[in-house]
Enzyme design. Structure first.
Site, short mmCIF file in Angstrom:
data_model
loop_
_atom_site.label_atom_id
_atom_site.label_comp_id
_atom_site.label_asym_id
_atom_site.label_seq_id
_atom_site.Cartn_x
_atom_site.Cartn_y
_atom_site.Cartn_z
N CYS A 47 -17.14 10.43 -5.84
CA CYS A 47 -17.48 9.71 -4.61
C CYS A 47 -18.26 10.59 -3.64
CB CYS A 47 -16.22 9.19 -3.93
SG CYS A 47 -15.23 8.09 -4.96
N TYR A 432 -3.03 1.16 20.76
CA TYR A 432 -4.07 0.82 21.73
C TYR A 432 -4.20 1.91 22.78
CZ TYR A 432 -6.06 -0.73 26.10
OH TYR A 432 -6.80 -0.77 27.26
#
Length: 458
Positions: A47, A432
């Site tokens: 990869c 968050y």
């Protein structure tokens, strides 16, 4: 009592992970391990090859996780530049050929691992084998391409195909100073996405200065008087090229398995049970890019060639071959990629995948930002989500955007694996803070919209 012998065919991710795990469980007095690899390298990151070719990774050896010498230090008899040419299932043996000397030999086994990987798709077109045409799957392939770039007479490159390999290699060639044209038979780049999401990738490629020619199939590679590539013919046009890179995807390398009479699926990959044992054959396992795996969303077998799966397969096979226990339940089809600063991600089913297995679905597409809109560096991302009609079960998610976009697909991958509905997703307690996300993460905004679409569809 003599030690059992485990023979491994293939010396990269799946094969050597299996050998290493089996060795952890059983010492050389209990289990002899012989592995065959036809290339020059073992245990490397395929990869990472586009990023080595493109210059982000400076040295080839940075991609190598474990050298042949290191495997041998762990009592694994790894035989490099040695190709297995035949599997004799009835006789419990494999025939191999030393690629340097030409010497052939038979090696018996009590247990066998087939990890032969995949090969680049190379259509039977005129000139496809001409000097200057490259497929990129192995470290040897990457070295050959880099050598070819260094000796190229000009700086024009054509990439054939616009899937993951194609767009990654387009970026790599751009980074090397080549003028890049991508010729793609599909209507949009990235056929692993729905066309509307692929169009976003196409716009980004154009913005980078990469010429993308869609809806056009290559019919020939044209050569000059010296036999080297000079252009690619597609449709009614010719595209000048000093280098051609094939980015048409890969197919399972299962010629040995087919000749041995082992069971193959519709994509040509080996079929296994949950323990990755080849169906109907005790003592033979297979893993990595040469197998087909169960898609947990569609319920059908798929060929999903990824290093993540190959390494997991190897661990499970090694556990089973070494006297332990492990299973591989399947995949949801998660993949991420990038071209320059554009991030591309998908998991689960596309629209045509859902239709092919008879699922009725709704789709929603939303635009949001990677961070709170007022925080510096917030970038737009587009999220598309598929949900099953009536049940609301999540079927798939695709994301295209800049920094912070791609890895958000992992939220959807977990939800798919858990069989969650889009309504249940809206209650996920995600992290968050303004530097990382809006108050409502883009994936959850898409889930809320999908809930409304499911209700509207009745």
């Amino acid at each position: 009592m003599a030690a059992e012998r485990l023979v491994v065919v293939g010396g990269d991710a799946a094969g050597m992970s299996a050998a290493s795990q089996a060795r952890r469980l059983k010492g050389p007095g209990e289990l002899e391990i012989v592995a065959f690899e036809r290339g020059h390298f073992s245990s490397y990151s395929a990869c990472g090859i586009p990023y080595w070719v493109g210059g982000q990774v400076e040295e080839r050896d940075e991609l190598i996780a474990r050298t042949p010498a290191e495997h041998r230090e762990r009592d694994i008899d790894l035989r490099m530049r040695t190709e297995v040419t035949e599997i004799d299932v009835a006789g419990g043996r494999v025939r191999s050929r030393d690629l340097e000397s030409g010497h052939e030999d038979w090696t018996g086994y009590d247990k066998l691992v087939i990890a032969t990987g995949a090969r680049p798709v190379r259509p039977p077109l005129p000139g496809i084998d001409a000097p200057g045409v490259y497929g990129v799957q192995t470290l040897d392939d990457g070295q050959a391409l880099l050598d070819g770039l260094a000796s190229a007479r000009g700086r024009r490159a054509v990439v054939v195909g616009a899937g993951y390999i194609g767009v990654e290699m387009a970026e790599a060639l751009l980074n090397r100073g080549f003028e890049v044209t991508v010729v793609n038979r599909g209507e949009q780049p990235m056929a692993t996405l729905d066309p509307d999401m692929g169009a976003l990738v196409g716009s980004a490629l154009d913005g980078l200065g990469i010429t993308t020619v869609n809806g056009t199939a290559v019919t020939a590679v044209l050569t000059g008087p010296d036999g080297r590539v000079r252009a690619v013919a597609a449709g009614e046009r010719e595209f000048p090229a000093d280098v051609v890179v094939l980015g048409l995807g890969v197919e399972p390398e299962t010629g040995l398995a087919r000749a041995a009479g082992l069971p193959l699926g519709v994509y040509g990959g080996l079929l296994t049970d949950l323990s990755l044992r080849v169906r109907g054959h005790d003592g033979i396992w297979a893993g990595g890019d040469c197998v087909e795996v169960l898609d947990l969303v569609s319920g059908r077998e798929r060929h999903v060639p990824l290093g993540t799966h190959a390494n997991k397969h190897g661990q499970i096979i090694g556990a089973n071959a070494g006297g332990g226990y492990g299973t591989f339940p399947g995949v949801v089809g998660t993949a991420v990629s990038k071209v320059c600063d554009l991030e591309i991600a998908r998991t689960g089913l596309r629209e045509k995948d859902a239709a092919a297995v008879g699922l009725r679905y709704v789709t929603v597409t939303v635009e949001s930002t990677s961070r709170a809109g007022y925080y510096p560096g917030a970038a737009v991302m587009t999220v598309k989500m598929l949900a099953e009609r009536r049940s609301g079960r999540l079927l798939g998610t695709q994301i295209v955007g800049r920094e912070g976009a791609a890895k958000r697909v992992d939220i959807a991958a977990v939800a798919l694996t858990a069989g969650m509905t889009v309504e249940a997703m809206t209650a996920l307690d995600l992290g968050y803070a303004p530097p990382f996300s809006p108050v409502w993460d883009p994936v959850l905004i898409a889930a809320r919209k999908a809930v409304a679409a499911v209700r509207a569809a009745g």
